[in-house]
Design a protein around this motif. Structure first.
Motif, PDB file in Angstrom:
ATOM      1  N   ASP A   1     -30.328 -39.099  72.419  1.00 35.97           N
ATOM      2  CA  ASP A   1     -31.088 -38.619  73.561  1.00 35.97           C
ATOM      3  C   ASP A   1     -31.654 -37.241  73.224  1.00 35.97           C
ATOM      4  O   ASP A   1     -31.445 -36.704  72.131  1.00 35.97           O
ATOM      5  CB  ASP A   1     -30.228 -38.579  74.824  1.00 35.97           C
ATOM      6  N   THR A   2     -32.393 -36.666  74.152  1.00 37.44           N
ATOM      7  CA  THR A   2     -33.058 -35.382  73.886  1.00 37.44           C
ATOM      8  C   THR A   2     -32.063 -34.287  73.552  1.00 37.44           C
ATOM      9  O   THR A   2     -32.283 -33.477  72.630  1.00 37.44           O
ATOM     10  CB  THR A   2     -33.908 -34.962  75.095  1.00 37.44           C
TER      11      THR A   2
ATOM     12  N   ALA B   1     -29.600 -30.687  69.500  1.00 36.34           N
ATOM     13  CA  ALA B   1     -28.372 -30.212  68.855  1.00 36.34           C
ATOM     14  C   ALA B   1     -28.473 -30.360  67.341  1.00 36.34           C
ATOM     15  O   ALA B   1     -28.016 -29.491  66.586  1.00 36.34           O
ATOM     16  CB  ALA B   1     -27.167 -30.971  69.391  1.00 36.34           C
ATOM     17  N   LEU B   2     -29.069 -31.448  66.880  1.00 35.63           N
ATOM     18  CA  LEU B   2     -29.224 -31.654  65.441  1.00 35.63           C
ATOM     19  C   LEU B   2     -30.194 -30.635  64.846  1.00 35.63           C
ATOM     20  O   LEU B   2     -29.959 -30.100  63.759  1.00 35.63           O
ATOM     21  CB  LEU B   2     -29.716 -33.073  65.166  1.00 35.63           C
ATOM     22  N   LEU B   3     -31.272 -30.343  65.547  1.00 34.36           N
ATOM     23  CA  LEU B   3     -32.207 -29.330  65.069  1.00 34.36           C
ATOM     24  C   LEU B   3     -31.546 -27.956  65.016  1.00 34.36           C
ATOM     25  O   LEU B   3     -31.743 -27.184  64.072  1.00 34.36           O
ATOM     26  CB  LEU B   3     -33.446 -29.287  65.963  1.00 34.36           C
ATOM     27  N   ALA B   4     -30.738 -27.662  66.026  1.00 34.71           N
ATOM     28  CA  ALA B   4     -30.021 -26.386  66.053  1.00 34.71           C
ATOM     29  C   ALA B   4     -29.001 -26.300  64.923  1.00 34.71           C
ATOM     30  O   ALA B   4     -28.683 -25.207  64.442  1.00 34.71           O
ATOM     31  CB  ALA B   4     -29.329 -26.204  67.399  1.00 34.71           C
TER      32      ALA B   4
ATOM     33  N   VAL C   1     -35.687 -35.056  63.196  1.00 37.70           N
ATOM     34  CA  VAL C   1     -34.807 -36.132  63.658  1.00 37.70           C
ATOM     35  C   VAL C   1     -35.600 -37.430  63.628  1.00 37.70           C
ATOM     36  O   VAL C   1     -36.733 -37.483  64.125  1.00 37.70           O
ATOM     37  CB  VAL C   1     -34.281 -35.856  65.079  1.00 37.70           C
ATOM     38  N   LEU C   2     -35.023 -38.459  63.038  1.00 37.40           N
ATOM     39  CA  LEU C   2     -35.700 -39.745  62.891  1.00 37.40           C
ATOM     40  C   LEU C   2     -34.957 -40.815  63.680  1.00 37.40           C
ATOM     41  O   LEU C   2     -33.941 -41.336  63.215  1.00 37.40           O
ATOM     42  CB  LEU C   2     -35.761 -40.133  61.412  1.00 37.40           C
ATOM     43  N   PRO C   3     -35.429 -41.161  64.882  1.00 45.07           N
ATOM     44  CA  PRO C   3     -34.801 -42.254  65.633  1.00 45.07           C
ATOM     45  C   PRO C   3     -35.058 -43.597  64.947  1.00 45.07           C
ATOM     46  O   PRO C   3     -36.109 -43.810  64.345  1.00 45.07           O
ATOM     47  CB  PRO C   3     -35.496 -42.193  66.998  1.00 45.07           C
TER      48      PRO C   3
ATOM     49  N   ARG D   1     -43.303 -38.244  68.267  1.00 50.13           N
ATOM     50  CA  ARG D   1     -41.966 -38.166  68.847  1.00 50.13           C
ATOM     51  C   ARG D   1     -40.884 -38.557  67.847  1.00 50.13           C
ATOM     52  O   ARG D   1     -39.704 -38.297  68.062  1.00 50.13           O
ATOM     53  CB  ARG D   1     -41.889 -39.060  70.085  1.00 50.13           C
ATOM     54  N   GLY D   2     -41.266 -39.220  66.755  1.00 53.81           N
ATOM     55  CA  GLY D   2     -40.265 -39.644  65.784  1.00 53.81           C
ATOM     56  C   GLY D   2     -39.744 -38.514  64.923  1.00 53.81           C
ATOM     57  O   GLY D   2     -38.650 -38.580  64.406  1.00 53.81           O
ATOM     58  N   ALA D   3     -40.540 -37.484  64.741  1.00 52.81           N
ATOM     59  CA  ALA D   3     -40.118 -36.332  63.946  1.00 52.81           C
ATOM     60  C   ALA D   3     -40.200 -35.086  64.806  1.00 52.81           C
ATOM     61  O   ALA D   3     -41.274 -34.675  65.205  1.00 52.81           O
ATOM     62  CB  ALA D   3     -41.016 -36.172  62.719  1.00 52.81           C
ATOM     63  N   MET D   4     -39.062 -34.522  65.120  1.00 51.59           N
ATOM     64  CA  MET D   4     -39.044 -33.335  65.955  1.00 51.59           C
ATOM     65  C   MET D   4     -39.615 -32.147  65.182  1.00 51.59           C
ATOM     66  O   MET D   4     -39.707 -32.148  63.965  1.00 51.59           O
ATOM     67  CB  MET D   4     -37.607 -33.025  66.387  1.00 51.59           C
TER      68      MET D   4
END
Length: 245
Positions: free
Chosen positions: A102-103, A108-111, A117-119, A222-225
């Motif tokens: 989820d968002t 959290a992963l970016l932080a 992030v790749l869903p 949206r697939g790559a933050m």
């Protein structure tokens, strides 16, 4: 090859080296085949321990790490890697992949230090844009390029004055980036202004990171933050370099 690939998509002129770590065999095969089609060399790992061993011994240009694997997922691998200065992939761009994000989990992963992030499931277009992180890592631009600054601004005195103002601009940005990242239009405007300042001051590496952010914003993908972790590091490196000039 379990999935058909679109051969009309362009192949990169470079040959980045990509690690794909995923315990799901069909996913691992699809990702590996797609990255190869785009001109990359690919190594595959089916567990966290395999991925750690490979990142220690091989200089990858991009790491694509599943969040849940035996022996540790993406976060565990990245923490291991960033704490091992002798690992050959210690500074490689890293992407976390998962079928359940989820968002809040993405942020959290970016932080935590991931560049994107790749869903899953993902598309070939997603992977082509993710691979741009690797191709940009081939460019080892200086933090400050004095010749570029002099060609743009004219004299050492002018460059020095502009760099003092630029340093303060970057310090202000550090306190505003979290808020800006939630407002696409405000971030776009700030990046446009900042890129101009980079040119006057010879901030070559930061300018490259700004271009990367601008590309992500234009794609509205949206697939790559947004690769904010790498951008933050570049801002801090530029501040440090400006402090000793």
């Amino acid at each position: 090859m379990p999935y058909p690939l679109d051969n009309t998509l362009p192949v990169s002129a470079t040959e980045p080296y990509v690690l794909v770590a995923d315990d799901d065999a069909p996913t691992r095969c699809f990702l590996g085949d797609a990255f190869r089609q785009f001109g990359a060399r690919v190594a595959l790992a089916a567990s966290g321990s395999e991925a750690q061993a490979l990142t220690r011994d091989e200089p990858f240009d991009l790491l694509v790490l599943d969040c849940r694997m035996p022996d540790g997922g993406a976060v565990e691998i990245l923490n291991y890697l960033r704490n091992d200065q002798h690992a050959r992939s210690v500074y490689s761009p890293a992407v976390a992949s998962s079928a359940e994000l989820d968002t809040d989990a993405q942020q959290a992963l970016l932080a935590a230090g991931f560049h994107a992030v790749l869903p899953k499931p993902c598309t070939l277009q997603d992977l082509r844009e993710i691979l741009a992180l690797a191709t940009s890592s081939h460019r080892h631009l200086p933090v400050l390029d004095d010749s570029l600054a002099l060609n743009t601004s004219g004299t050492p005195a002018v460059v020095q004055a502009l760099r003092g103002l630029f340093r303060q601009e970057l310090l202000n940005l550090c306190g505003e980036l979290d808020e800006l990242s939630a407002d696409t239009k405000a971030l776009e405007a700030r990046l446009h202004k900042l890129r101009s300042s980079c040119g006057f001051c010879g901030a070559a590496s930061l300018s490259e990171h700004i271009v990367s952010l601008q590309q992500h914003l234009k794609l509205e993908h949206r697939g790559a933050m947004l690769p904010l972790a790498a951008f933050r590091r570049s801002v801090q490196q530029t501040i440090e370099a400006l402090s000793v000039t």
